[in-house]
Design an enzyme around this catalytic site. Structure first.
Site, PDB file in Angstrom:
ATOM      1  N   SER A   1      39.851 -16.907  43.190  1.00  0.00           N
ATOM      2  CA  SER A   1      39.762 -16.211  44.470  1.00  0.00           C
ATOM      3  C   SER A   1      41.198 -16.029  44.952  1.00  0.00           C
ATOM      4  O   SER A   1      42.086 -16.779  44.525  1.00  0.00           O
ATOM      5  CB  SER A   1      39.007 -17.092  45.473  1.00  0.00           C
TER       6      SER A   1
ATOM      7  N   TYR B   1      37.816 -25.395  49.286  1.00  0.00           N
ATOM      8  CA  TYR B   1      37.635 -24.213  48.431  1.00  0.00           C
ATOM      9  C   TYR B   1      38.941 -23.914  47.701  1.00  0.00           C
ATOM     10  O   TYR B   1      38.948 -23.703  46.490  1.00  0.00           O
ATOM     11  CB  TYR B   1      37.205 -23.045  49.312  1.00  0.00           C
TER      12      TYR B   1
END
Ligand SMILES: NC(=O)c1ccc[n+]([C@@H]2O[C@H](COP(=O)([O-])OP(=O)(O)OC[C@H]3O[C@@H](n4cnc5c(N)ncnc54)[C@H](OP(=O)(O)O)[C@@H]3O)[C@@H](O)[C@H]2O)c1
Length: 264
Positions: free
Chosen positions: A133, A146
């Site tokens: 990401s 995350y």
């Protein structure tokens, strides 16, 4: 370079917004695809659509990760795509939730690579794709957990790529920014500040194809502004995060945390 027609691909997170697009992109190039995720009721129709095989697995369960590899058989292409959003302030997470996000987002991809790479090396071809990401390049508040998994995947992919150089097995990391229409960001319904652009799930599918067909180390899937922002965050993280706060990052992340509370 691994050629896609006839290749045997395993895609995790196939039941998610980006998973569908990745599976369809691979199948569209003639790969035979084994699709995985927890929700068997979604896997079956997807497998039928692409003439593939459904293998349900909970990647937070270590035995299930091993079983998935066993059931999948010989795999030429792994796309490790499953993940939990793991958004929110660290202190709001229980240790069990922390473990689960690390197991699904980071440990499972590493173990899958560990178990699948030797066969690929033996056959002299194969490709491992890790869906990271832009949060794997730029960290921010309410995404520390995350980012821990997504930065981790980036380092893992790059190091492994270097190890497998010359073996015929490629390794790539893919870095989506904000993806519209489907997936863990779109599902939140949060609107982005003016000027912050998005990409579509099919762009992620195309990026996976590009990563494999061109044996690319890294592929970003975001408009230029966000890509430059992420690169800048690598050079000057504090300045970059104060700039993105000024652009409204706090409102966006607070909205995402609220909407993703059920996915821990
Ligand atoms: N959407 C975005 O804007 C965006 C941006 C950057 C990066 N990404 C990355 O892109 C990838 C795909 O995300 P997405 O947007 O498609 O998210 P999503 O729609 O929430 O899908 C997540 C997928 O992960 C699977 N998963 C979650 N927990 C699992 C578990 N314990 N065991 C097995 N599978 C599990 C889910 O399947 P089940 O629920 O069926 O288990 C689902 O298929 C992720 O790695 C994400 O971090 C997405």
């Amino acid at each position: 370079v691994t050629s896609l027609p006839g290749a045997r691909a395993l895609v995790t997170g196939a039941t998610g917004g980006l998973g569908y697009a990745i599976v369809r992109a691979l199948a569209g190039r003639g790969a035979s695809v084994t699709v995985s995720g927890r929700r068997a009721e979604l896997l079956e129709p997807l497998a039928a659509e692409v003439d593939g095989v459904a293998r349900p697995a909970d990647l937070s369960d270590r035995a299930a990760v091993k079983r998935l590899v066993h059931e999948a058989g010989e795999v030429d292409i792994l796309v490790a795509n499953a993940a939990l959003p793991a958004s929110g302030e660290l202190v709001g997470f229980s240790p069990v939730e922390i473990d689960r996000s690390l197991e699904v987002n980071l440990r499972a991809p590493i173990i899958l690579a560990r178990l699948l790479a030797p066969g690929m090396v033996e056959r002299g071809h194969g490709h491992l794709v890790f869906i990271s990401s832009l949060n794997g390049k730029a960290a921010s508040a309410r995404a520390s957990l995350y980012s821990a998994s997504k930065f981790g995947l980036r380092g893992f992919a790059f190091g492994l790529r270097d190890e497998l150089r010359g073996s015929g097995v490629g390794v790539s990391a893919v870095f989506p920014g904000f993806i519209r229409d489907a997936g863990m960001f779109a599902d939140t319904g949060v609107t982005l500040p003016r000027g912050v652009g998005t990409r579509a799930p099919m762009d992620v599918g195309a990026a996976v194809l590009r990563a494999i067909e061109q044996d690319r180390a890294e592929v970003d899937v975001a408009p230029l502004g966000l890509r430059l922002g992420a690169a800048f965050a690598g050079l000057a993280p504090e300045l970059a995060s104060s700039l993105s706060r000024r652009l409204g990052a706090d409102r966006v992340s607070a909205g995402m945390v609220e909407a993703q509370r059920g996915k821990r």
